[in-house]
Design an enzyme around this catalytic site. Sequence first.
Site, PDB file in Angstrom:
ATOM      1  N   GLU A  94       5.023 -10.774  15.088  1.00  0.00           N
ATOM      2  CA  GLU A  94       4.512 -11.412  16.299  1.00  0.00           C
ATOM      3  C   GLU A  94       4.832 -12.920  16.261  1.00  0.00           C
ATOM      4  O   GLU A  94       5.301 -13.495  17.228  1.00  0.00           O
ATOM      5  CB  GLU A  94       3.005 -11.172  16.366  1.00  0.00           C
ATOM      6  CG  GLU A  94       2.420 -11.411  17.733  1.00  0.00           C
ATOM      7  CD  GLU A  94       0.928 -11.134  17.728  1.00  0.00           C
ATOM      8  OE1 GLU A  94       0.440 -10.472  16.791  1.00  0.00           O
ATOM      9  OE2 GLU A  94       0.274 -11.605  18.666  1.00  0.00           O
TER      10      GLU A  94
ATOM     11  N   ARG B 140       0.826  -1.222   0.000  1.00  0.00           N
ATOM     12  CA  ARG B 140       0.000   0.000   0.000  1.00  0.00           C
ATOM     13  C   ARG B 140       0.853   1.262   0.000  1.00  0.00           C
ATOM     14  O   ARG B 140       0.408   2.317  -0.453  1.00  0.00           O
ATOM     15  CB  ARG B 140      -0.999  -0.012   1.166  1.00  0.00           C
ATOM     16  CG  ARG B 140      -2.194  -0.924   0.921  1.00  0.00           C
ATOM     17  CD  ARG B 140      -3.159  -0.880   2.081  1.00  0.00           C
ATOM     18  NE  ARG B 140      -2.584  -1.402   3.305  1.00  0.00           N
ATOM     19  CZ  ARG B 140      -2.557  -2.685   3.651  1.00  0.00           C
ATOM     20  NH1 ARG B 140      -3.125  -3.574   2.866  1.00  0.00           N
ATOM     21  NH2 ARG B 140      -1.999  -3.081   4.768  1.00  0.00           N
TER      22      ARG B 140
HETATM   23  P1  AMP Z   1       4.455  -2.676  11.348  1.00  0.00           P
HETATM   24  O1  AMP Z   1       5.654  -3.279  10.703  1.00  0.00           O
HETATM   25  O2  AMP Z   1       3.975  -3.424  12.553  1.00  0.00           O
HETATM   26  O3  AMP Z   1       4.638  -1.188  11.647  1.00  0.00           O
HETATM   27  O4  AMP Z   1       3.258  -2.817  10.316  1.00  0.00           O
HETATM   28  C1  AMP Z   1       3.126  -1.918   9.282  1.00  0.00           C
HETATM   29  C2  AMP Z   1       2.639  -2.580   8.017  1.00  0.00           C
HETATM   30  O5  AMP Z   1       1.584  -3.506   8.238  1.00  0.00           O
HETATM   31  C3  AMP Z   1       2.106  -1.493   7.106  1.00  0.00           C
HETATM   32  O6  AMP Z   1       2.729  -1.681   5.828  1.00  0.00           O
HETATM   33  C4  AMP Z   1       0.611  -1.702   7.057  1.00  0.00           C
HETATM   34  O7  AMP Z   1       0.161  -1.724   5.732  1.00  0.00           O
HETATM   35  C5  AMP Z   1       0.338  -3.036   7.739  1.00  0.00           C
HETATM   36  N1  AMP Z   1      -0.582  -2.939   8.911  1.00  0.00           N
HETATM   37  C6  AMP Z   1      -0.259  -3.226  10.196  1.00  0.00           C
HETATM   38  N2  AMP Z   1      -1.306  -3.085  11.021  1.00  0.00           N
HETATM   39  C7  AMP Z   1      -2.342  -2.659  10.246  1.00  0.00           C
HETATM   40  C8  AMP Z   1      -3.714  -2.292  10.513  1.00  0.00           C
HETATM   41  N3  AMP Z   1      -4.239  -2.326  11.754  1.00  0.00           N
HETATM   42  N4  AMP Z   1      -4.481  -1.897   9.471  1.00  0.00           N
HETATM   43  C9  AMP Z   1      -3.962  -1.841   8.213  1.00  0.00           C
HETATM   44  N5  AMP Z   1      -2.693  -2.173   7.906  1.00  0.00           N
HETATM   45  C10 AMP Z   1      -1.871  -2.578   8.895  1.00  0.00           C
END
Ligand code: AMP
Length: 184
Positions: free
Chosen positions: A109, A72
């Site tokens: 996780e 995205r």
């Molecule tokens: P992180 O690595 O945990 O910061 O996760 C970020 C990535 O996961 C981003 O590229 C988001 O597109 C996706 N993502 C994580 N949590 C969500 C959520 N609650 N809603 C939508 N996309 C998420």
Amino acid sequence: MLGDIGGNMSHLTVAEIERHIRNVPDFPKPGIQFKDITPVLADGRVFTAAMDHLLTGITRDTVDKIVGIDARGFIFAAAAAARLGVGFIPVRKKGKLPFDTHEQSYDLEYGSNTIAIHTDALKPGERVLLLDDLLATGGTASAAVALLHKLGAQVVSVRFLIELEFLDGRKNIAAHDIRSLIKY
Ligand code: AMP
């Protein structure tokens, strides 16, 4: 809640953009509140306004390239790069880029993920804006910043449409300027 970017260049306020983010409970698994940005993309005025706000203070004089994270992040980074008239660089999931790559793994996780960038994507010293749709734990963004540092790029700013503040992901990102448009 409104985040820490958003100028007055656009006709739409950040609050109006926020109204176009759809919360989908329990997707892709129970307990996750998925922030669906497709209604933002589907409305031309809202999408344009989101781009304007994300690019607050960024010009062709301050960045050389805009980097987007699979998948995205590509939507916002590619649109932003075309709007600014600078190049777009993809950070992809491992195994997708055809040429020589640098790879960076990060913990999830359960298990881990690996992302990659072409070794010739950026020249040392190039100024980069990194964009993604959402900051959760910061694992993805911090791995992307590590790839940019491997290439010797200068990370001018790391920006997100949405930040899940309660996860405190920004503490995991080694960059000077981290901003988001909308915080939950
Ligand atoms: P992180 O690595 O945990 O910061 O996760 C970020 C990535 O996961 C981003 O590229 C988001 O597109 C996706 N993502 C994580 N949590 C969500 C959520 N609650 N809603 C939508 N996309 C998420």
